[in-house]
Design an enzyme around this catalytic site. Structure first.
Site, PDB file in Angstrom:
ATOM      1  N   GLU A   1       0.253  -6.370  22.947  1.00  0.00           N
ATOM      2  CA  GLU A   1       1.040  -5.154  23.367  1.00  0.00           C
ATOM      3  C   GLU A   1      -0.013  -4.348  24.174  1.00  0.00           C
ATOM      4  OE1 GLU A   1       1.824  -3.588  19.297  1.00  0.00           O
ATOM      5  OE2 GLU A   1       0.608  -2.004  19.881  1.00  0.00           O
TER       6      GLU A   1
ATOM      7  N   ARG B   1       1.141  -4.973  12.548  1.00  0.00           N
ATOM      8  CA  ARG B   1       0.408  -5.130  13.639  1.00  0.00           C
ATOM      9  C   ARG B   1       0.901  -6.433  14.220  1.00  0.00           C
ATOM     10  NH1 ARG B   1      -1.270  -0.566  13.674  1.00  0.00           N
ATOM     11  NH2 ARG B   1      -3.401   0.115  13.872  1.00  0.00           N
TER      12      ARG B   1
ATOM     13  N   GLY C   1       0.705  -1.205  -0.069  1.00  0.00           N
ATOM     14  CA  GLY C   1       0.135   0.048   0.111  1.00  0.00           C
ATOM     15  C   GLY C   1       0.902   1.261   0.066  1.00  0.00           C
TER      16      GLY C   1
ATOM     17  N   HIS D   1       5.666   0.561  19.241  1.00  0.00           N
ATOM     18  CA  HIS D   1       4.514   1.089  18.407  1.00  0.00           C
ATOM     19  C   HIS D   1       4.602   2.593  18.246  1.00  0.00           C
ATOM     20  CE1 HIS D   1       0.396  -0.175  16.662  1.00  0.00           C
ATOM     21  NE2 HIS D   1       1.064   0.925  16.049  1.00  0.00           N
TER      22      HIS D   1
ATOM     23  N   ARG E   1      -2.059  -8.598  -2.640  1.00  0.00           N
ATOM     24  CA  ARG E   1      -3.199  -9.263  -3.234  1.00  0.00           C
ATOM     25  C   ARG E   1      -3.116  -8.779  -4.646  1.00  0.00           C
ATOM     26  NH1 ARG E   1      -7.790  -7.514   0.697  1.00  0.00           N
ATOM     27  NH2 ARG E   1      -6.319  -5.959   0.568  1.00  0.00           N
ATOM     28  N   SER E   2      -2.989  -7.381  -4.890  1.00  0.00           N
ATOM     29  CA  SER E   2      -2.952  -6.800  -6.354  1.00  0.00           C
ATOM     30  C   SER E   2      -1.645  -6.224  -6.708  1.00  0.00           C
ATOM     31  CB  SER E   2      -4.043  -5.770  -6.428  1.00  0.00           C
ATOM     32  OG  SER E   2      -3.863  -4.804  -5.548  1.00  0.00           O
TER      33      SER E   2
HETATM   34  C1  8YV Z   1      -0.933   4.264  15.784  1.00  0.00           C
HETATM   35  C2  8YV Z   1      -0.692   2.926  13.734  1.00  0.00           C
HETATM   36  O1  8YV Z   1       0.197   5.076  16.351  1.00  0.00           O
HETATM   37  O2  8YV Z   1      -2.013   4.395  12.476  1.00  0.00           O
HETATM   38  C3  8YV Z   1      -1.899   3.302  12.608  1.00  0.00           C
HETATM   39  O3  8YV Z   1      -2.558   2.380  12.429  1.00  0.00           O
HETATM   40  O4  8YV Z   1      -0.522   1.715  13.922  1.00  0.00           O
HETATM   41  C4  8YV Z   1      -0.117   4.034  14.528  1.00  0.00           C
HETATM   42  O5  8YV Z   1       0.215   5.039  13.744  1.00  0.00           O
HETATM   43  C5  8YV Z   1      -1.238   3.324  16.577  1.00  0.00           C
HETATM   44  O6  8YV Z   1      -2.412   2.389  16.171  1.00  0.00           O
HETATM   45  C6  8YV Z   1      -1.935   3.961  17.951  1.00  0.00           C
HETATM   46  O7  8YV Z   1      -2.723   3.403  18.667  1.00  0.00           O
END
Ligand code: 8YV
Length: 322
Positions: free
Chosen positions: A270, A241, A157, A288, A180-181
């Protein structure tokens, strides 16, 4: 005059940005950084039309059923795996996320984490701080090269493409990716990026970066059998993630020398961490923070606020998901 709509801000954010919301709505915000337990989130959402959310609040059918006045859930994150979109649509609750604004910042961090893992930067610092630097030696903390190596990207992406650009144009890397694409030729060609199967990606990458969104299908996309396909000299970086990688299997592969190193910004469960990861020296661990530059975190918050103002004012959001 109609009563002002009410908005809940789920986590502490920048006070001037709360101020922007307060120009339009009655705003309730938390006093500290402690995440609201689900029952408390539901309690505070009573009578609220809007929620400013982050990536940690669970917006599911149970919450929606308990909060019938909720009309808009605006996330400051790009990932929205904490939101049941179908359940929101079924109850006519509009949802927005925050794409684009964090792309370059997150790509910078992913690339940096990969560099740190490959060149053993944090391991070297720990070694030095521990007073272990007695003498020079020929292979002291010698790692892998990044320039000229093969960069593998799982999930192509916006963030994946921004990482590919850094690798191809800045570091002379060959870019292979799985998605996927396939990208359009006008995006692939300038980067020399080549679509490959997932197995080819795992076998071919010297440095693999994961940037796929989390979903039930993406759970443990990288587990023991996938890690077994990777080169023992390779590195793995996860800025996607927790849950995309089987952390226990990864820790085992790293401990056994079946993978050279890893850079991890996200973890299963986490902020808790698999203790096996903490015991390893060949993994760079960060809490994160891939999107955490101040200007970007502000831009993410401002976009969520713009979406709340648009939606609760009866307009269309800038970055709607449903
Ligand atoms: C966030 C992220 O800081 O935007 C997202 O999807 O993973 C990070 O930028 C995080 O999700 C905070 O909860």
């Amino acid at each position: 005059m109609a009563a002002r709509k009410k908005v809940l801000v789920a986590r502490r954010i920048f006070s001037d940005i709360v101020g922007r919301l307060a120009e339009h709505f009655d705003v309730e915000e938390p006093l500290d950084d402690t995440p609201l337990p689900q029952a408390e989130l539901i309690r505070r959402l009573q009578g609220k039309a809007g929620l400013f959310a982050t990536g940690t609040e669970l917006i599911d059918a149970t919450l929606l059923a308990a909060c019938p006045e909720l009309r808009a859930v605006c996330l400051m994150t790009v990932g929205y795996n904490n939101v049941d979109l179908a359940a929101c649509s079924a109850r006519d609750v509009r949802v927005t996320n925050a794409p684009e604004v964090l792309t370059e910042t997150t790509a910078d961090f992913g690339f940096g984490l990969m560099l740190a893992a490959a060149r053993r930067i944090t391991e070297a610092e720990h070694y030095l701080r521990a007073g272990r630097w007695g003498q020079w030696s020929i292979d002291l903390l010698a790692g892998a090269d990044v320039h000229g190596a093969t960069l593998g990207i799982l999930g192509m992406g916006r963030i994946g493409q921004a990482i590919a650009k850094r690798g191809a144009l800045g570091f002379g890397m060959q870019v292979i990716y799985h998605n996927r694409s396939r990208l359009a030729p006008e995006l692939e060609t300038p980067l020399g990026a080549q679509w490959v199967s997932k197995d080819e990606l795992l076998r071919g990458a010297d440095h693999l970066i994961l940037v796929v969104p989390y979903s039930a299908q993406a759970h443990h996309l990288i587990g023991a059998s996938e890690l077994a396909l990777m080169k023992p000299t390779a590195t793995l970086t996860n800025i996607a993630r927790g849950g995309v990688v089987d952390d226990a299997a990864l820790a085992e592969a790293l401990a056994a020398g079946r993978l050279a190193a890893a850079g991890l910004d996200v973890f299963e469960g986490e902020p808790a961490l698999n203790p096996a990861l903490l015991a390893l020296s060949n993994v760079v661990l960060t809490p994160h923070i891939a999107s955490a530059s101040l200007p970007t975190r502000r831009a993410m918050c401002n976009l969520a606020v713009d979406n709340l103002i648009a939606l609760l004012g009866g307009g269309e959001p800038l970055t709607g998901l449903n």
